[in-house]
Design a protein around this motif. Structure first.
Motif, short mmCIF file in Angstrom:
data_model
loop_
_atom_site.label_atom_id
_atom_site.label_comp_id
_atom_site.label_asym_id
_atom_site.label_seq_id
_atom_site.Cartn_x
_atom_site.Cartn_y
_atom_site.Cartn_z
N THR A 130 1.28 -1.35 -0.44
CA THR A 130 -0.25 -0.25 0.42
C THR A 130 0.21 1.37 -0.36
OG1 THR A 130 -1.96 1.22 1.39
CG2 THR A 130 0.23 0.20 2.59
N ASN A 131 0.78 2.66 -1.01
CA ASN A 131 0.71 3.85 -0.10
C ASN A 131 -0.22 4.87 -0.36
OD1 ASN A 131 -1.15 4.21 -2.09
ND2 ASN A 131 0.39 4.08 -4.31
N ALA A 132 -0.84 4.23 0.50
CA ALA A 132 -1.78 4.87 1.27
C ALA A 132 -2.53 5.40 2.71
CB ALA A 132 -3.85 3.86 1.26
N VAL A 133 -1.76 6.55 3.13
CA VAL A 133 -1.37 7.26 4.34
C VAL A 133 -2.86 7.33 5.39
CG1 VAL A 133 0.03 7.94 5.89
CG2 VAL A 133 1.08 6.97 4.17
N ILE A 134 -3.03 6.92 6.24
CA ILE A 134 -3.99 7.53 6.48
C ILE A 134 -3.05 7.74 8.44
CG2 ILE A 134 -5.40 6.03 5.42
CD1 ILE A 134 -5.49 4.15 8.78
N ARG A 135 -4.44 8.09 9.01
CA ARG A 135 -4.21 8.83 10.77
C ARG A 135 -5.19 7.43 11.20
NH1 ARG A 135 -2.72 13.98 11.29
NH2 ARG A 135 -2.75 14.91 9.97
N GLU A 136 -4.55 7.15 12.32
CA GLU A 136 -4.43 6.17 13.37
C GLU A 136 -5.40 6.44 14.35
OE1 GLU A 136 -1.98 3.06 16.23
OE2 GLU A 136 -1.56 4.93 15.76
N HIS A 137 -6.57 4.69 13.60
CA HIS A 137 -7.75 5.66 14.43
C HIS A 137 -8.50 3.98 15.51
CE1 HIS A 137 -8.83 2.30 11.80
NE2 HIS A 137 -8.51 2.54 10.47
N PRO A 138 -9.08 4.09 15.85
CA PRO A 138 -9.59 3.09 17.53
C PRO A 138 -10.02 1.72 16.92
CG PRO A 138 -10.83 4.85 17.49
CD PRO A 138 -10.11 5.34 16.72
N PRO A 139 -10.18 0.54 17.30
CA PRO A 139 -11.21 -0.32 17.03
C PRO A 139 -12.46 0.18 17.01
CG PRO A 139 -9.33 -0.59 18.58
CD PRO A 139 -9.56 0.22 18.40
N ARG A 140 -13.35 -1.32 16.21
CA ARG A 140 -14.78 -0.99 15.83
C ARG A 140 -15.01 -1.54 16.58
NH1 ARG A 140 -15.87 1.82 10.10
NH2 ARG A 140 -13.80 3.00 9.70
N PRO A 141 -16.08 -1.22 17.25
CA PRO A 141 -17.18 -2.36 18.36
C PRO A 141 -18.15 -3.33 17.00
CG PRO A 141 -18.50 -0.77 18.19
CD PRO A 141 -17.22 -0.14 18.42
N PRO A 142 -17.82 -4.75 16.31
CA PRO A 142 -18.35 -5.55 15.90
C PRO A 142 -19.88 -5.53 15.97
CG PRO A 142 -17.26 -6.96 17.51
CD PRO A 142 -17.48 -5.23 18.32
N PRO A 143 -20.49 -4.98 14.88
CA PRO A 143 -22.19 -5.74 14.56
C PRO A 143 -22.47 -6.48 14.02
CG PRO A 143 -21.47 -3.67 12.96
CD PRO A 143 -20.21 -4.31 14.32
N LEU A 144 -24.58 -6.27 13.99
CA LEU A 144 -24.86 -7.70 13.46
C LEU A 144 -25.59 -7.58 12.38
CD1 LEU A 144 -25.38 -9.06 16.94
CD2 LEU A 144 -23.50 -10.28 15.33
N VAL A 145 -26.51 -8.59 11.67
CA VAL A 145 -26.97 -8.00 10.69
C VAL A 145 -27.99 -9.48 10.02
CG1 VAL A 145 -25.80 -9.58 9.23
CG2 VAL A 145 -26.93 -7.02 8.24
N THR A 146 -29.25 -8.72 9.81
CA THR A 146 -30.82 -9.73 9.22
C THR A 146 -30.81 -9.41 7.50
OG1 THR A 146 -32.44 -11.00 10.05
CG2 THR A 146 -32.39 -8.72 10.31
N LYS A 147 -31.44 -10.20 7.45
CA LYS A 147 -32.33 -9.74 6.07
C LYS A 147 -33.79 -8.81 6.09
CE LYS A 147 -33.24 -14.43 4.85
NZ LYS A 147 -32.66 -15.36 4.07
N LEU A 148 -34.19 -8.44 5.19
CA LEU A 148 -35.63 -7.29 4.75
C LEU A 148 -36.40 -7.66 4.14
CD1 LEU A 148 -34.91 -4.15 6.76
CD2 LEU A 148 -36.44 -5.90 7.87
N ARG A 149 -35.55 -8.85 3.28
CA ARG A 149 -36.23 -8.69 1.36
C ARG A 149 -37.19 -9.36 2.17
NH1 ARG A 149 -32.08 -8.01 -2.12
NH2 ARG A 149 -30.03 -8.21 -1.42
N GLN A 150 -38.10 -10.15 2.56
CA GLN A 150 -39.28 -10.85 2.02
C GLN A 150 -40.26 -9.77 2.70
OE1 GLN A 150 -39.59 -14.77 5.07
NE2 GLN A 150 -41.82 -14.93 4.56
N HIS A 151 -40.08 -9.35 4.10
CA HIS A 151 -40.99 -8.42 4.03
C HIS A 151 -41.13 -7.03 3.45
CE1 HIS A 151 -41.03 -9.43 7.76
NE2 HIS A 151 -39.37 -9.64 8.39
N TYR A 152 -40.12 -6.66 2.53
CA TYR A 152 -40.13 -5.95 1.22
C TYR A 152 -41.13 -6.35 0.48
CZ TYR A 152 -38.74 -2.42 -2.38
OH TYR A 152 -38.58 -1.56 -2.63
N HIS A 153 -41.53 -7.54 -0.16
CA HIS A 153 -41.82 -8.32 -1.19
C HIS A 153 -42.97 -8.48 -1.20
CE1 HIS A 153 -42.65 -11.85 -4.23
NE2 HIS A 153 -41.83 -10.92 -4.52
N GLU A 154 -43.54 -8.75 0.53
CA GLU A 154 -44.95 -8.65 0.64
C GLU A 154 -45.79 -7.40 0.67
OE1 GLU A 154 -44.51 -10.75 4.92
OE2 GLU A 154 -43.95 -12.76 3.85
N LEU A 155 -44.49 -6.72 1.35
CA LEU A 155 -45.15 -5.16 1.59
C LEU A 155 -45.76 -4.92 -0.16
CD1 LEU A 155 -43.55 -3.25 3.75
CD2 LEU A 155 -45.68 -4.02 4.14
#
Length: 621
Positions: A130-155
């Motif tokens: 890499t040649n990309a330089v950044i300012r050091e950042h803190p770690p991130r808390p890990p989040p979660l996910v699910t899906k809404l496709r079926q609800h969208y289809h039904e609506l």
């Protein structure tokens, strides 16, 4: 299902830990993996470099004194190089024909691998630093996910009687994440406004019916009749004003009367009549459907926010002593460093077992009866990325569960339909990347994933699943100080517009060499705000257009698709824009010679099979 509860390799390393005189890392590097013999009904150890098989735990330097019970190190017969034949002329079983369980050894993948019969071109180049330089950042808390496709289809079915517009849910996710301030990487939970302009626009465009591409006269005639009938039926069933009822009914009946008496009209006549009908009825149909469509958008967002909240609570309950926002904020550093993969603030808890086996050229991962697949080449690529990027799992004990989570996350993102969402991950051809590296020093992709990245450093949508494989996090929150970058964003108008805002802010603040080479569709009817803004930007150094049908993209399903489906021709032009600050222009100026090589690299290979992409696919490359 909780994303953070997955763990375990298909083969345990516990029986190796007692007698090994070297680390598991060294054994894997030496080519050893543990497999299961169906014939003998017992485990054995196999070295893919020497074709040696052992019942005992391998010890480096003593392989010659240990038996080879399966005869895998027998010399191959003439003409059978690479296949490994038995002494009696019979072909031995490949390791993939056993119940592969294992620690598939990590190897460095070269850009080109030549065999006696063909040349296989690997898509990625993980040796580019890499040649990309950044300012050091803190770690991130890990989040979660699910899906809404079926609800969208039904609506959509319940309220408007239509199928959801193709890819509209995917573009809704992209558009929402541009304005979302919530903590989940995929589900929007804190957006203003609540009503998504993208989802509202796309659902409304399919009301009263979806207007598909027309090739023949009879198709145009049927579509005109269906539109007139649907518009009349809709205006009768909704709470419309008397004036709206009068206008729509009159135009619909006039169209039907014209269809009954004129049978000699051409396709163009039908299309002109349809356009006229849409202009007359469209505003009235939109007015009566507005509240219902806004209700669909609002309901999907509310469900998304609620699921995000529940998942967050479930996730945090699995973790011990989660850090507070204040603690994370206090650890913010300001040192300039080369960019590094996203790190999670909280160690991963114990995760359940994921099974691995191979079917021909596919790696299959199974968890609780559900299976995801990817080809062997990309499986090896993920092993390499994991070794380069992951610091909390030196023994690869969490590798398979994290691969399963990665594949499942993108499967959820894409949807389950045929080729659905794969355009979101379309990538540039390898020749273009090679030219970008040689001529413009590009070493970083702004919009990629572990599945389609060319470099080992890239930004992607999901830091919680992708960070283990090299992701630097979402690019809109990635703030490089210097470097040369390639940007081929998903073709979502809101995301592209936010991308331009981010680019200009970074170029404005930095005095170090900074360059962005942007690839966006050449949409002129109407022109996209992002393209207009880049063409007027004071940082624009050069712009070129690659004509339609004269270039191609690599499929977003490259990790599972067939070879003949790997590339597809673009049916629209692609605009290539060079946004650079003064120092970036001095270092990576788009000179005539450099541009000539880049243009030549874009020419499709005449020997490579490729297909034409549909307009729907092109919109989300």
């Amino acid at each position: 299902m909780s994303w953070s509860r997955l763990d375990g390799l298909s083969v345990s390393l516990s029986d190796l830990s007692v007698s090994l005189s070297l680390s598991v890392y060294e054994l894997v590097q030496a080519g050893w993996s543990k497999c299961w013999s169906r014939r003998e009904n017992r485990p054995y150890y196999f070295n893919r470099f020497t074709n040696q098989s052992l019942w005992e735990v391998p010890v480096l330097g003593q392989h010659d004194v240990i038996s080879d019970p399966l005869g895998l190190n027998a010399a191959p017969a003439e003409g059978g190089a690479g296949e490994g034949n038995l002494g009696n002329g019979q072909r031995k079983r490949r390791i993939s024909e056993e119940q592969g369980a294992g620690l598939n050894s990590i190897k460095r993948v070269k850009v080109k691998t030549t065999t006696t019969t063909t040349t296989t071109r690997i898509y990625w180049d993980l040796d580019t630093q890499t040649n990309a330089v950044i300012r050091e950042h803190p770690p991130r808390p890990p989040p979660l996910v699910t899906k809404l496709r079926q609800h969208y289809h039904e609506l959509c079915h319940q309220r408007e009687g239509i199928d959801p517009p193709r890819e509209s849910f995917n573009r809704w996710l992209l558009e929402r994440k541009v304005v979302d301030k919530g903590q989940d990487p995929l589900l929007p939970s804190d957006c203003d406004p609540v009503i998504s302009p993208s989802m509202f626009r796309e659902v409304m465009n399919d009301i009263p019916i979806r207007l598909s591409r027309i090739k023949y006269k009879e198709e145009a005639r049927k579509l005109l009749f269906k539109y007139a009938e649907a518009a009349k039926k809709m205006i009768d069933s909704r709470n419309a004003s008397p004036e709206s009822r009068k206008v729509v009914k009159w135009n619909a009946e006039d169209t039907m009367s014209w269809l009954r008496r004129d049978h000699s009209a051409s396709k163009e006549d039908y299309m002109d009549r349809l356009e006229h009908l849409r202009q007359q009825c469209g505003p009235h149909v939109t007015a009566v459907a507005k509240d219902s469509v806004e209700g669909i958008c609002s309901k999907i967002y509310q469900l998304s926010a609620e699921y995000s909240r529940r998942l967050r609570q479930t996730h945090l309950s699995l973790l011990q002593d989660p850090p507070t926002t204040e603690v994370c904020a206090s650890s913010q550093q300001s040192r300039l460093v080369y960019c590094y993969p996203v790190r999670l603030a909280i160690p991963s808890p114990p995760l359940p077992r994921v099974e691995l086996h191979f079917e021909n050229d596919m790696a299959c991962l199974r968890f609780k009866g559900e299976m995801v697949k990817l080809n062997r080449g990309h499986f090896s690529k993920l092993e390499l990325l994991y070794r380069y990027s992951c610091i909390d799992d030196p023994r690869f004990e969490k590798f398979l569960p994290r691969v399963w989570c990665l594949l499942k996350r993108y499967q959820v993102m894409f949807g389950s339909g045929a080729n659905e969402g794969t355009g979101l991950q379309g990538a540039l051809p390898v020749a273009v990347f090679e030219a970008l590296v040689r001529q413009f020093g590009v070493s970083f992709e702004c919009f990629a994933s572990p599945l389609n990245c060319y470099f080992k450093q890239f930004s992607s949508a999901f830091p919680d699943t992708d960070g283990f494989f090299g992701s630097r996090g979402p690019f809109l929150s990635f703030c490089p100080v210097s470097g040369s970058f390639e940007a081929n964003p998903p073709f979502c108008e809101e995301l592209m517009d936010a991308m331009v805002t981010h680019f200009e802010g970074l170029l404005e603040k930095s005095s170090e060499p900074l360059s962005f080479i942007v690839f966006v569709p050449e949409w002129r009817d109407p022109v996209t705000p992002a393209l207009t803004r880049m063409e007027a930007s004071r940082f624009l150094r050069h712009q070129l257009t690659v004509p339609a049908y004269e270039h191609e993209y690599r499929s977003g399903s490259q990790h599972i698709c067939k070879r003949e489906e790997m590339y597809y021709r673009a049916v629209h032009g692609t605009a290539v824009l060079f946004l650079q600050n003064d120092a970036g222009f001095v270092k990576w100026a788009p000179t005539t010679e450099r541009l000539a090589e880049l243009t030549a690299a874009y020419r499709p290979s005449p020997s490579r099979p490729s297909t034409l992409s549909s307009p729907e696919t092109c919109w989300t490359v």
